[in-house]
Design an enzyme around this catalytic site. Sequence first.
Site, mmCIF file in Angstrom:
data_model
loop_
_atom_site.group_PDB
_atom_site.id
_atom_site.type_symbol
_atom_site.label_atom_id
_atom_site.label_comp_id
_atom_site.label_asym_id
_atom_site.label_seq_id
_atom_site.Cartn_x
_atom_site.Cartn_y
_atom_site.Cartn_z
ATOM 1 N N ASN A 13 0.807 -1.236 0.000
ATOM 2 C CA ASN A 13 0.000 0.000 0.000
ATOM 3 C C ASN A 13 0.832 1.274 0.000
ATOM 4 O O ASN A 13 0.296 2.361 -0.170
ATOM 5 C CB ASN A 13 -0.917 0.028 1.231
ATOM 6 N N LYS A 15 3.712 4.113 -1.181
ATOM 7 C CA LYS A 15 4.118 4.712 -2.456
ATOM 8 C C LYS A 15 5.479 4.172 -2.893
ATOM 9 O O LYS A 15 6.335 3.914 -2.051
ATOM 10 C CB LYS A 15 4.214 6.230 -2.251
ATOM 11 N N LYS A 17 5.905 1.902 -5.888
ATOM 12 C CA LYS A 17 5.906 0.689 -6.717
ATOM 13 C C LYS A 17 6.260 0.999 -8.179
ATOM 14 O O LYS A 17 7.137 0.374 -8.768
ATOM 15 C CB LYS A 17 4.522 0.017 -6.647
ATOM 16 N N THR A 18 5.578 1.980 -8.738
ATOM 17 C CA THR A 18 5.855 2.332 -10.136
ATOM 18 C C THR A 18 7.209 3.011 -10.260
ATOM 19 O O THR A 18 7.991 2.694 -11.163
ATOM 20 C CB THR A 18 4.749 3.269 -10.679
ATOM 21 N N THR A 19 7.508 3.917 -9.326
ATOM 22 C CA THR A 19 8.777 4.640 -9.449
ATOM 23 C C THR A 19 9.978 3.701 -9.280
ATOM 24 O O THR A 19 10.991 3.872 -9.965
ATOM 25 C CB THR A 19 8.831 5.839 -8.474
ATOM 26 N N ARG A 27 18.112 1.917 -14.985
ATOM 27 C CA ARG A 27 19.358 1.174 -14.793
ATOM 28 C C ARG A 27 19.622 0.232 -15.974
ATOM 29 O O ARG A 27 20.750 0.142 -16.483
ATOM 30 C CB ARG A 27 19.242 0.370 -13.497
ATOM 31 N N PHE A 67 -8.108 6.180 -14.686
ATOM 32 C CA PHE A 67 -8.364 5.179 -13.659
ATOM 33 C C PHE A 67 -9.774 4.650 -13.758
ATOM 34 O O PHE A 67 -10.709 5.372 -14.066
ATOM 35 C CB PHE A 67 -8.073 5.752 -12.271
ATOM 36 N N TRP A 69 -11.978 3.730 -11.687
ATOM 37 C CA TRP A 69 -13.075 4.223 -10.843
ATOM 38 C C TRP A 69 -13.663 5.535 -11.375
ATOM 39 O O TRP A 69 -14.676 5.994 -10.910
ATOM 40 C CB TRP A 69 -12.646 4.362 -9.377
ATOM 41 N N GLU A 104 1.068 -1.605 -13.018
ATOM 42 C CA GLU A 104 -0.318 -1.685 -12.505
ATOM 43 C C GLU A 104 -1.042 -2.946 -12.959
ATOM 44 O O GLU A 104 -2.268 -3.028 -12.848
ATOM 45 C CB GLU A 104 -1.185 -0.448 -12.863
HETATM 46 P P1 ATP Z 1 4.420 5.857 -7.453
HETATM 47 O O1 ATP Z 1 3.892 5.948 -8.875
HETATM 48 O O2 ATP Z 1 4.534 7.225 -6.857
HETATM 49 O O3 ATP Z 1 5.636 5.009 -7.325
HETATM 50 P P2 ATP Z 1 2.788 3.659 -6.599
HETATM 51 O O4 ATP Z 1 2.996 3.083 -7.945
HETATM 52 O O5 ATP Z 1 3.369 2.927 -5.436
HETATM 53 O O6 ATP Z 1 3.273 5.160 -6.573
HETATM 54 P P3 ATP Z 1 -0.077 3.483 -7.051
HETATM 55 O O7 ATP Z 1 -0.865 2.571 -6.194
HETATM 56 O O8 ATP Z 1 0.201 3.085 -8.458
HETATM 57 O O9 ATP Z 1 1.263 3.852 -6.260
HETATM 58 O O10 ATP Z 1 -0.804 4.882 -7.025
HETATM 59 C C1 ATP Z 1 -0.363 5.950 -7.806
HETATM 60 C C2 ATP Z 1 -0.644 7.287 -7.166
HETATM 61 O O11 ATP Z 1 -1.222 7.170 -5.883
HETATM 62 C C3 ATP Z 1 0.619 8.132 -6.950
HETATM 63 O O12 ATP Z 1 0.297 9.456 -7.208
HETATM 64 C C4 ATP Z 1 0.953 7.940 -5.502
HETATM 65 O O13 ATP Z 1 1.604 9.061 -4.892
HETATM 66 C C5 ATP Z 1 -0.397 7.749 -4.879
HETATM 67 N N1 ATP Z 1 -0.260 6.859 -3.721
HETATM 68 C C6 ATP Z 1 0.548 5.804 -3.587
HETATM 69 N N2 ATP Z 1 0.464 5.263 -2.355
HETATM 70 C C7 ATP Z 1 -0.441 6.008 -1.687
HETATM 71 C C8 ATP Z 1 -0.972 5.983 -0.343
HETATM 72 N N3 ATP Z 1 -0.567 5.081 0.531
HETATM 73 N N4 ATP Z 1 -1.901 6.930 -0.034
HETATM 74 C C9 ATP Z 1 -2.301 7.843 -0.924
HETATM 75 N N5 ATP Z 1 -1.834 7.934 -2.187
HETATM 76 C C10 ATP Z 1 -0.920 7.029 -2.572
HETATM 77 MG MG MG Z 2 1.848 2.672 -9.554
#
Ligand code: ATP
Ligand code: MG
Length: 172
Positions: A13, A15, A17-19, A27, A67, A69, A104
Amino acid sequence: MSQRGLILINTGNGKGKTTAALGVAFRAIGQGLTVSVIQFFKGKWKTGEMEAARQLGLELTPMGKGFTWESKNLEEDKELMRRAWSVASEKILSGKYDLVILDELNYVLGYGYLSVDEVIRCLQSRPSHVHVVLTGRNAPDEIISIADCVTEMRDIKHPYRRGIAAQKGIDF
Ligand code: ATP
Ligand code: MG
């Protein structure tokens, strides 16, 4: 150096994962690997990674339209996701890429738009040098069990909960 294709999962949950997946792409490009990033949801808004990919010559394909939703047409979403998967699975199986990032994909599986078995079959029949990264919350247990590297991002604090909006360059 021996090359062995790995399956990596970024889930949880928190933040990052994508970054983190994009960090691997960065890399890998530097090591001369051929990389493809498929974003299953992104597409509606322009993101920093789309522009950076263009500048770096990194293949990044946004297959979504925002998205789910926000969507009013679930059938259309499902069709879009199926099309994205057909593009992605073809790239994985082609052997033309050393690294394929399925950004995703876990969400798509969570919505039941694609079968977990179908994804596992593709991953298991890929050419042996191909690395695959999957991102998204709630990675299915069946995929976790065949993965080589699984990282769970833990949410300790997120600015969203203090009412701070997504920031350019940090969130998109
Ligand atoms: P990022 O793209 O920043 O690495 P992520 O891939 O881990 O995030 P996702 O579940 O894909 O996260 O959601 C994407 C968006 O939701 C991003 O803008 C991120 O900042 C936000 N987000 C991620 N985790 C959370 C959280 N725990 N609460 C609220 N917003 C979140
Ligand atoms: Mg993501």
